[in-house]
Write an enzyme that holds these catalytic residues in place. Structure first.
Site, short mmCIF file in Angstrom:
data_model
loop_
_atom_site.label_atom_id
_atom_site.label_comp_id
_atom_site.label_asym_id
_atom_site.label_seq_id
_atom_site.Cartn_x
_atom_site.Cartn_y
_atom_site.Cartn_z
N ASP A 35 0.61 -1.06 0.23
CA ASP A 35 -0.02 -0.10 0.04
C ASP A 35 0.50 1.25 0.07
O ASP A 35 1.81 1.10 0.99
CB ASP A 35 -1.00 0.18 0.96
CG ASP A 35 -2.13 -0.91 0.78
OD1 ASP A 35 -2.26 -1.81 0.07
OD2 ASP A 35 -2.76 -1.39 2.44
N HIS A 65 -6.25 2.31 -4.59
CA HIS A 65 -6.11 2.48 -2.92
C HIS A 65 -6.76 4.17 -2.37
O HIS A 65 -7.23 3.84 -1.71
CB HIS A 65 -4.76 2.68 -2.50
CG HIS A 65 -4.87 2.15 -0.95
ND1 HIS A 65 -5.36 1.16 -0.77
CD2 HIS A 65 -4.37 3.04 -0.39
CE1 HIS A 65 -5.30 0.85 0.84
NE2 HIS A 65 -4.23 2.14 1.41
N HIS A 80 -8.43 7.89 -0.07
CA HIS A 80 -8.13 7.34 1.12
C HIS A 80 -8.88 7.51 2.57
O HIS A 80 -8.27 7.96 3.87
CB HIS A 80 -6.25 7.60 1.70
CG HIS A 80 -6.35 6.11 2.98
ND1 HIS A 80 -5.80 6.30 4.08
CD2 HIS A 80 -5.31 4.74 2.14
CE1 HIS A 80 -4.91 5.06 4.44
NE2 HIS A 80 -4.64 4.46 3.13
N HIS A 140 3.36 -2.17 3.44
CA HIS A 140 3.33 -0.76 3.54
C HIS A 140 4.82 -0.14 2.98
O HIS A 140 5.88 -0.37 3.34
CB HIS A 140 3.84 0.14 4.60
CG HIS A 140 1.58 0.22 4.98
ND1 HIS A 140 1.26 -0.65 5.25
CD2 HIS A 140 0.83 0.24 4.75
CE1 HIS A 140 -0.04 -1.06 5.64
NE2 HIS A 140 -0.78 0.56 5.10
#
Length: 274
Positions: free
Chosen positions: A90, A141, A145, A240
């Site tokens: 991510d 994504h 966010h 991440h």
């Protein structure tokens, strides 16, 4: 049946002790059974994505089953005994750790999926171009966010995904693949339906660890403890790209997974079943 009045006091005392002992043992046994039961996770397509690891080397119990997710074209792992890993990242923002991650992936010839937000794509287009050039998948994504579980209308939902689709098309010159990961794993059943209606596949994960706090990065030992101890066949691993630890250990981590007999596949292969 004899009445209690005819039972001698000595026998009555023994009976009382026996009943008390039986009750006490029953209570203890019940507590032991409760304690030994695996930690349960309610199976439901609502809320925040959650996992319960119950046995090393085995898939965790998740909020929803493979079949429950499948009806929405959603996934969190592959239901298999084959030692295969689906590696995903991510990307919320860039802080210097994505390039070392890409270097390690290239060294091991591993293709991953990078789920990017609008900020990352806007500020680091060259890194996204490199991802595409080196054979990685770039997924959606969302643009901002947000907590997607609070978005209840198709207009708002489609805008979050559509805005980054547009930016990706402008930046890379090709359509964005319709792979979606809910920010922070927050979702609702209606979200899954809306993503499906927009042609998206939704991807959660079956292995992650706390690697996103920039000022509180896990040590190498802490990272390996989670990522080696909890790896399992068919795992969709979430890391991440902001993590300094991930950038430093990924080469060694991939080597260790390979030494454990694992190979790597892409989310395309998870979707197609190949």
């Amino acid at each position: 049946m004899k009445s209690l009045k005819k039972i001698p006091y000595k026998n009555l005392f023994k009976l009382t002790v026996l009943f008390a002992a039986a009750f006490f043992i029953g209570q203890i046994a019940g507590r032991v059974v409760d304690y030994m039961q695996p930690e349960a996770v309610p199976t439901a397509a609502e809320g925040s994505w959650g996992l319960s690891f119950q046995e090393e080397g085995k898939p965790p119990v998740a909020n929803a089953t493979f079949d429950e997710l499948k009806q929405y074209d959603a996934y969190y792992a592959e239901n298999t005994t084959d030692k295969v890993i689906y590696l995903t990242f991510d990307c919320g923002y860039e802080n210097g750790n994505t390039a070392p991650i890409l270097d390690a992936l290239k060294k091991h010839n591993v293709h991953a999926t990078f789920f990017v937000v609008g900020n990352f794509l806007s500020t680091s287009p060259d890194l996204v171009k490199r991802m595409v050039e080196e054979g990685h998948i770039v997924g959606n994504h969302t643009y901002n966010h947000p907590d997607m579980s609070k978005i209840s209308t198709m207009d708002a939902f489609s805008k979050e995904l559509g805005d980054i689709e547009t930016l990706y098309q402008e930046t890379i010159g090709q359509p964005m693949i319709k792979y979606y990961r809910p920010p922070q794993g927050k979702y609702s059943e209606s979200n899954l339906k809306m993503a499906q209606e927009l042609g998206y596949k939704t991807f959660f994960w079956s292995l992650a660890y706390v690697d996103w706090y920039q000022d509180k990065q896990p040590s190498k030992e802490e990272a390996f403890d989670k990522l080696l101890g909890r790896i399992h066949p068919g795992a969709v691993v979430l890391l991440h790209s902001t993590s300094k630890t991930n950038g430093e250990i990924l080469d060694e981590l991939l080597t260790k997974w390979e030494e454990m007999g694992y190979t790597f596949k892409t989310l395309d292969q998870l979707v197609s079943g190949s």
